[in-house]
Design a protein around this motif. Structure first.
Motif, PDB file in Angstrom:
ATOM      1  N   VAL A   1       0.842  -1.298  -0.102  1.00  0.00           N
ATOM      2  CA  VAL A   1      -0.081   0.140  -0.108  1.00  0.00           C
ATOM      3  C   VAL A   1       0.874   1.203  -0.128  1.00  0.00           C
ATOM      4  O   VAL A   1       0.473   2.374  -0.644  1.00  0.00           O
ATOM      5  N   VAL A   2       1.809   1.133   0.966  1.00  0.00           N
ATOM      6  CA  VAL A   2       2.902   2.295   0.831  1.00  0.00           C
ATOM      7  C   VAL A   2       3.596   2.468  -0.473  1.00  0.00           C
ATOM      8  O   VAL A   2       3.746   3.691  -0.732  1.00  0.00           O
ATOM      9  N   ALA A   3       3.750   1.499  -1.279  1.00  0.00           N
ATOM     10  CA  ALA A   3       4.490   1.483  -2.417  1.00  0.00           C
ATOM     11  C   ALA A   3       3.538   2.239  -3.541  1.00  0.00           C
ATOM     12  O   ALA A   3       3.937   3.133  -4.340  1.00  0.00           O
TER      13      ALA A   3
ATOM     14  N   GLN B   1       1.673   6.704  -6.763  1.00  0.00           N
ATOM     15  CA  GLN B   1       0.601   7.439  -7.019  1.00  0.00           C
ATOM     16  C   GLN B   1       1.030   9.005  -6.480  1.00  0.00           C
ATOM     17  O   GLN B   1       0.775  10.070  -7.657  1.00  0.00           O
ATOM     18  N   GLN B   2       1.762   9.222  -5.692  1.00  0.00           N
ATOM     19  CA  GLN B   2       2.364  10.467  -5.315  1.00  0.00           C
ATOM     20  C   GLN B   2       3.242  10.899  -6.491  1.00  0.00           C
ATOM     21  O   GLN B   2       2.904  12.178  -6.695  1.00  0.00           O
ATOM     22  N   LYS B   3       4.228  10.173  -6.837  1.00  0.00           N
ATOM     23  CA  LYS B   3       4.974  10.767  -7.862  1.00  0.00           C
ATOM     24  C   LYS B   3       4.104  10.928  -9.316  1.00  0.00           C
ATOM     25  O   LYS B   3       4.452  12.075 -10.117  1.00  0.00           O
ATOM     26  N   GLU B   4       3.158  10.141  -9.498  1.00  0.00           N
ATOM     27  CA  GLU B   4       2.457  10.348 -10.589  1.00  0.00           C
ATOM     28  C   GLU B   4       1.578  11.755 -10.567  1.00  0.00           C
ATOM     29  O   GLU B   4       1.582  12.668 -11.434  1.00  0.00           O
TER      30      GLU B   4
ATOM     31  N   SER C   1       0.873  17.184 -11.538  1.00  0.00           N
ATOM     32  CA  SER C   1       0.721  18.755 -10.573  1.00  0.00           C
ATOM     33  C   SER C   1       1.605  19.744 -11.403  1.00  0.00           C
ATOM     34  O   SER C   1       1.305  20.981 -11.681  1.00  0.00           O
ATOM     35  N   THR C   2       2.673  19.081 -11.701  1.00  0.00           N
ATOM     36  CA  THR C   2       3.677  20.041 -12.502  1.00  0.00           C
ATOM     37  C   THR C   2       3.256  20.381 -13.853  1.00  0.00           C
ATOM     38  O   THR C   2       3.443  21.513 -14.253  1.00  0.00           O
ATOM     39  N   PHE C   3       2.761  19.490 -14.470  1.00  0.00           N
ATOM     40  CA  PHE C   3       1.966  19.726 -15.828  1.00  0.00           C
ATOM     41  C   PHE C   3       1.075  20.675 -15.701  1.00  0.00           C
ATOM     42  O   PHE C   3       0.937  21.583 -16.723  1.00  0.00           O
ATOM     43  N   CYS C   4       0.282  20.568 -14.714  1.00  0.00           N
ATOM     44  CA  CYS C   4      -1.013  21.619 -14.627  1.00  0.00           C
ATOM     45  C   CYS C   4      -0.479  23.051 -14.328  1.00  0.00           C
ATOM     46  O   CYS C   4      -1.104  24.185 -15.211  1.00  0.00           O
TER      47      CYS C   4
ATOM     48  N   GLU D   1      -9.424  13.516  -6.770  1.00  0.00           N
ATOM     49  CA  GLU D   1      -9.334  12.041  -6.741  1.00  0.00           C
ATOM     50  C   GLU D   1      -8.209  11.568  -6.169  1.00  0.00           C
ATOM     51  O   GLU D   1      -8.211  10.565  -5.430  1.00  0.00           O
ATOM     52  N   TYR D   2      -6.986  12.059  -6.286  1.00  0.00           N
ATOM     53  CA  TYR D   2      -5.779  11.901  -5.637  1.00  0.00           C
ATOM     54  C   TYR D   2      -6.143  12.162  -4.144  1.00  0.00           C
ATOM     55  O   TYR D   2      -5.547  10.991  -3.452  1.00  0.00           O
ATOM     56  N   GLU D   3      -6.665  12.920  -3.616  1.00  0.00           N
ATOM     57  CA  GLU D   3      -6.750  13.004  -2.150  1.00  0.00           C
ATOM     58  C   GLU D   3      -7.860  12.040  -1.612  1.00  0.00           C
ATOM     59  O   GLU D   3      -7.680  11.358  -0.450  1.00  0.00           O
ATOM     60  N   VAL D   4      -8.805  11.605  -2.334  1.00  0.00           N
ATOM     61  CA  VAL D   4      -9.835  10.528  -2.076  1.00  0.00           C
ATOM     62  C   VAL D   4      -8.830   9.266  -1.847  1.00  0.00           C
ATOM     63  O   VAL D   4      -8.958   8.562  -1.022  1.00  0.00           O
TER      64      VAL D   4
END
Length: 331
Positions: free
Chosen positions: A33-35, A40-43, A48-51, A301-304
């Motif tokens: 789950v951590v991995a 997901q954090q990296k993605e 976010s950088t793209f946005c 979605e990421y926050e959820v």
């Protein structure tokens, strides 16, 4: 959680190895789950950088386009000012041109009238001069002797013409009539036509008078011609000045029309570019709005997902704690 407890119960029944195995499975699941969360954090960080990059790029494009729009609107404002200025210049110059043309037409009309009057007066005066010269010539020709019938008749006709001439002043006409009558009285009993010219002294007086009147008439003719020359010169000066004014105003009108046409072309071009820029700004704003919506939705979605992962990790940690507590004595 019930499944985990069931595993724990089974593990207790089967002694130590199965419990350790369940704890190991829970630990491995936690790591997984951590991995997954890290991935997901990296993605999400990349997205976010793209946005951010895309939003900044769009903001710069919009700001640049809005600045260009302001510049183009300033061009349109200046073009409108130039058009108004040139329109005023055209109206004023055209009015001055029309006024000068009207003045020239009036001056030409007056000049034609003056010349017609001069021509008539010159013709009459020249005829009078000619009559004086003929009369004097006849009188000189027959000085001291009687005129033949034809010459006498001619002399009478010439003198009668002089008396009726419009170019002679009334006083001169009266003087001439008096001399003619005096000559007739001095030769009483003779034919009137001849009697006026046989007396030598009377003839000489008449010749002298005619010569004086001829000199006056020639002076009048010269004065008329001098006045005509001056009038013609004055008219030519006025004509030249008015024609120059007409030409200058026509040049101003032509130049103003060219400048106005150039300003109208500049305005039309700037307005077309403004229309294009406004469309680009609207399109970029639409893209930015859609980007912001997608990015916010993705962030939600990421926050959820992160909340679900945290809940899952908490559940695994709790399960692990329960198993450890339940099997502590056994272990």
């Amino acid at each position: 959680m019930r499944v985990i407890l069931a595993l724990c119960t089974a593990a207790v029944a089967d002694q130590v190895n199965p419990i350790s195995k369940v704890l190991q499975m829970i630990t491995e699941l936690q790591h997984k789950v951590v991995a997954e969360g890290s991935a997901q954090q990296k993605e999400f960080d990349e997205y976010s950088t793209f946005c951010t990059d895309q939003a900044n790029h769009l903001h710069r494009n919009i700001a640049s386009a809005e600045a260009e729009q302001q510049d183009l609107e300033a061009v349109v404002d200046k073009a409108n000012s130039d058009i108004t200025k040139q329109s005023t210049k055209i109206e004023e110059a055209a009015a001055e041109q029309s006024e000068a043309e009207a003045d020239l037409k009036k001056a030409t009309h007056e000049r034609e009238k003056e010349f017609a009057v001069f021509s008539g007066e010159e013709k009459t005066t020249m005829e009078t001069v000619d009559a004086f010269e003929r009369a004097i010539k006849l009188l000189h020709k027959h000085m001291g002797m009687a005129l033949v019938q034809t010459d006498a008749e001619e002399a009478v006709d010439v003198l009668s013409t002089l008396v009726q001439s419009e170019s002679l002043a009334s006083a001169d006409k009266n003087q001439l009539i008096a001399l003619m009558q005096s000559g007739t009285e001095d030769t009483e009993g003779q034919a009137p036509e001849a009697a006026a010219y046989e007396n030598h002294d009377g003839t000489q007086v008449l010749i002298d008078t005619l010569q004086d009147l001829l000199d006056k008439t020639q002076a009048t003719l010269m004065k008329l011609r001098n006045e005509e020359t001056k009038s013609r010169g004055d008219y030519q000066m006025v004509k030249q000045s008015l024609e120059q004014e007409v030409a200058e105003n026509k040049k101003i009108v032509d130049q103003a029309k060219q400048t106005k046409a150039a300003a109208e072309e500049t305005k039309a071009k700037a307005e077309a570019e403004i229309e294009h820029v406004v469309k680009d700004i609207a399109a970029d704003k639409d893209v930015l709005k859609e980007l912001q919506h997608d990015c916010m939705e993705k962030a939600h979605e990421y926050e959820v997902e992160m909340q679900e992962q945290n809940e899952e990790l908490k559940a695994l940690a709790k399960a692990k704690e329960i198993i450890q507590e339940a099997t502590k004595e056994i272990i």
